[in-house]
Design an enzyme around this catalytic site. Structure first.
Site, PDB file in Angstrom:
ATOM      1  N   THR A  55      40.757  35.304  50.118  1.00  7.04           N
ATOM      2  CA  THR A  55      40.653  36.737  49.857  1.00  7.04           C
ATOM      3  C   THR A  55      40.324  36.902  48.384  1.00  7.04           C
ATOM      4  O   THR A  55      40.920  36.260  47.516  1.00  7.04           O
ATOM      5  CB  THR A  55      41.910  37.508  50.309  1.00  7.04           C
ATOM      6  OG1 THR A  55      41.698  38.900  50.022  1.00  7.04           O
ATOM      7  CG2 THR A  55      43.184  37.023  49.640  1.00  7.04           C
ATOM      8  N   GLU A  56      39.314  37.716  48.097  1.00  3.84           N
ATOM      9  CA  GLU A  56      38.685  37.693  46.783  1.00  3.84           C
ATOM     10  C   GLU A  56      39.589  38.193  45.662  1.00  3.84           C
ATOM     11  O   GLU A  56      39.287  37.990  44.490  1.00  3.84           O
ATOM     12  CB  GLU A  56      37.351  38.441  46.777  1.00  3.84           C
ATOM     13  CG  GLU A  56      37.417  39.909  47.162  1.00  3.84           C
ATOM     14  CD  GLU A  56      37.090  40.125  48.629  1.00  3.84           C
ATOM     15  OE1 GLU A  56      37.459  39.279  49.464  1.00  3.84           O
ATOM     16  OE2 GLU A  56      36.482  41.164  48.933  1.00  3.84           O
TER      17      GLU A  56
END
Lengths: 221, 237, 237, 221
Positions: A55-56
């Protein structure tokens, strides 16, 4: 001259679409899931495969939703939902996170779409509406850097407009970036020859699909 | 199940092909993956371009790889140290190429390679011979030179601890180029003194997330280059 | 003796001047330095350019700073979230400027600002409206756009633990923009839930080395934005 | 027409030079010391001042030399000598280390020199000798990024050649980068007006200094 069947055929559910996407993700892949329907994919990884979620906002090895008493406002995903971290996870800052994305280290990114063109152009961040607040997040970095870009979307809008189009009319997220499209009606692959239909949902034939699609389709089932 | 741990050091390096570009971690002996380099000598790949801060010492590790004439070109910042004889001799004879890069530019070029940044501007080396012939540009009245990313086929990296996912911890100043090199190769091969179970490393402490690592080799007691040199060792023994 | 710990949150932010560019850490509420922002509201500096991934939620924190009309311009990647009303309303009325930047480009522009890199090329946003009017260039047949570094006068950052040298540890995904923002401001002001003695942090684990931090404020129990919003709080209370 | 005194005056010892440099480094400074004579500076920090040493191979908070049984081949400085880490130290990778350097976070860098020009140009990495192995290390990054560049050097070469020159004949490390020069004979500051002599060693006057210097000097004592 719309037939009855065309109106009533709804094809796959979003759960089934997510399952189709998950089935095509290889064992050991590093995967980034967009907000919304793409998040469902995590629930359908086939037995025996291990997939690592990125997840960025700074976590590799994102685990499932926590129970309510485990919720931690400092452990969230890119959609700002509570998540968990698996054993073997790591936290890192945003520049390192986008090194993973931009540098081509993520294998698969599953995104939603407003429109996808037959050349693989993607529009998923803005309708160009003057009054809307433009917001892009990490989508442009993801489509520019991730090895395989998968779109999961309803085949048509709620009002029946085609989302799989010849040319996107909305502002682009990226040009020629999409590799595969999973809709409620079909699975399509973007190839140099054009958009190839790999599989259709029960009750969907090429005629119906063509009627629901603006893009030119090649039957590759 | 993801398991990046290789059966042997020889298996791990067997993928390295002739003509490959190889990043090799280390600053002097600290962080130099000496067992991986020795396995690479045994493996036999040649015509290599090697990116490493130095050129090795004595007749072991990187110096031995060079002595065996496997390296066509070195990209480094400091090719001579007190115990380096092999590279200087070949260089003076014109038998090995050298691309000299300021240390910070070298680190940043490798990081850029890993981060999908093809090129960037830096003030380092402006008005020096190392910037000659390169594109210059002013930003806010200051001169900068354009430098290009380095990407490699392989990276050979030494660390302290790894798990089966490829998550890495380093040891003190042996960290140096390891983390950026892991990101900039198609295939990163790591030697680790310890193998941890997944979850043993605190996710807050992981230095290299496993996504940047393809193969891990367990080398429980890595040799110290300086000790080998003091013992006048020469590879292969 | 080096001691970067400030006597109070108000003292810490008192250096912030009208017209300043301020980096504010956080991704949504995770990592948002809410007590520093509230002190900044009390302090009164205005005409600010704020760089932050979002624009705040409800009527606390960054949203409250904007509601008090202290922000001339926002540089961010995602200015709307489920609970953001303040920015959208002002934006629609044309009363606040917006520079929309892809999230990875935003992080890299800030990192570059901290690393003395004035500009770099990225593939993100090429062929989209966000790259219009920007310089493009091909490397190896692929198109890239030139992006410039962001440097700021101040950074406001939230972390978990700090020591008097300014060494920082973060908490989980609240790390996000903190480490890069610390590097890119002339004056970095940090709020920390815990103060450690020098040496208590393992030097292998330090995420932000003290060199990047100028002032530390001890905020033992930072508020959670989502809790304040659920309670319908509005700053100042 | 060389006088006797000119031959015999040796001025400050390297220890005294290092002490002069240390006296001019402010409390709380972040300092990078080059290899060789610059390393001596760490031994002369005045009582009551705390200075943090950075070594570009990845350590902030470098401490003194270890005892022999504490030597660790994985804890070294940029000169590849064994060092220690103080409480409050941190390790980091090379790109982060040069973020500190290039990004202007280091306050003072003390370097040796082959030549320094009156405009502050520095040559300290190569004599341009064809047979020498060129090696630059981090010097070009340091002079480009560190706020204050201090040179500590003998005023003349062993053969009596001036090292403080009008124009460097050796390849440059950086142009107009040096702020202050500490030699065995004098302390000089590079200013827009030229090279200003701030202090001279015992027995050294401007006449002697001029004879030992190629650069034009301004008496600012």
């Amino acid at each position: 001259m719309v037939k009855d069947t065309e109106k009533t055929v709804t094809g796959w559910s979003v759960q089934q679409m997510a399952q189709k996407v998950a089935a095509d993700i290889e064992d050991g892949s590093y995967v980034n899931l967009g907000i919304g329907i793409p998040e469902l994919v995590a629930g359908y990884v086939p037995e025996g495969r291990e997939v690592i979620y990125h997840t960025e906002n700074g976590l590799l090895g994102m685990g499932p939703e926590p129970s309510q008493d485990e919720e931690d406002p400092e452990l969230i995903n890119a959609g700002k939902k509570f998540v968990t971290a698996i054993p073997g996870a790591s936290y890192f800052h945003h520049a390192d996170s986008f090194t993973m994305i931009r540098g081509g280290h993520i294998d698969v990114c599953v995104l939603g779409a407003l429109q996808v063109s037959q050349k693989g152009d993607l529009a998923n961040w803005s309708t160009g509406d003057e009054k809307a607040i433009p917001a892009v997040g990490g989508a442009m970095d993801l489509v520019a850097g991730v090895k395989t870009i998968v779109v999961i979307t309803q085949h048509n809008t709620k009002t029946g407009e085609p989302k799989i189009v010849k040319e996107c009319s909305y502002p682009l997220t990226g040009k020629q970036v999409v590799n595969r499209i999973y809709t409620n009606l079909a699975i399509m692959e973007v190839t140099p020859e054009g958009l190839v239909v790999k599989e259709t949902a029960p009750g969907v034939d090429m005629e119906l699909l063509d009627q629901r699609t603006e893009a030119a389709l090649i039957d590759g089932r | 199940m993801i398991n990046k741990i290789s059966a042997s050091v020889h298996e791990a390096v067997s993928v390295i092909h002739d003509g490959a570009t190889v990043l090799i971690s280390g600053f002097g002996e600290a962080g130099s993956p000496i067992e991986l380099i020795h396995a690479l000598i045994d493996h036999g790949a040649s015509d290599l371009t090697v990116v490493s801060n130095n050129t090795g010492s004595g007749h072991v590790g990187l110096a031995a790889l060079i002595a065996h004439r496997r390296v066509r070109k070195m990209i480094c910042s400091f090719p001579r140290t007190s115990n380096s004889f092999v590279f200087p001799e070949l260089y003076r004879k014109g038998e090995i190429e050298l691309e000299l890069v300021p240390q910070g530019t070298l680190a940043e070029r490798i990081r850029s390679g890993g981060a999908g940044i093809p090129a960037f501007y830096t003030p380092a080396s402006v008005d020096t011979p190392l910037a000659e012939g390169k594109e210059h540009r002013e930003f806010d009245g200051k001169k900068y030179v354009l430098e290009h990313a380095i990407r490699a086929d392989f990276a050979l990296v030494k660390c302290r601890t790894a798990d089966r996912y490829g998550n890495l911890l380093y040891n003190k100043t042996a960290r140096n180029f390891g983390p950026v090199m892991c990101t900039a190769a198609n295939t990163t091969i790591v030697q680790a003194a310890h193998i941890a179970q997944p979850g043993e490393m605190d996710p807050e402490h992981v230095v290299t997330p496993g996504i940047f690592v393809q193969h891990v080799v367990h080398i429980p007691e890595p040799a110290h280059e300086s000790v080998l040199i003091a013992e006048n060792k020469k590879y292969p023994w």
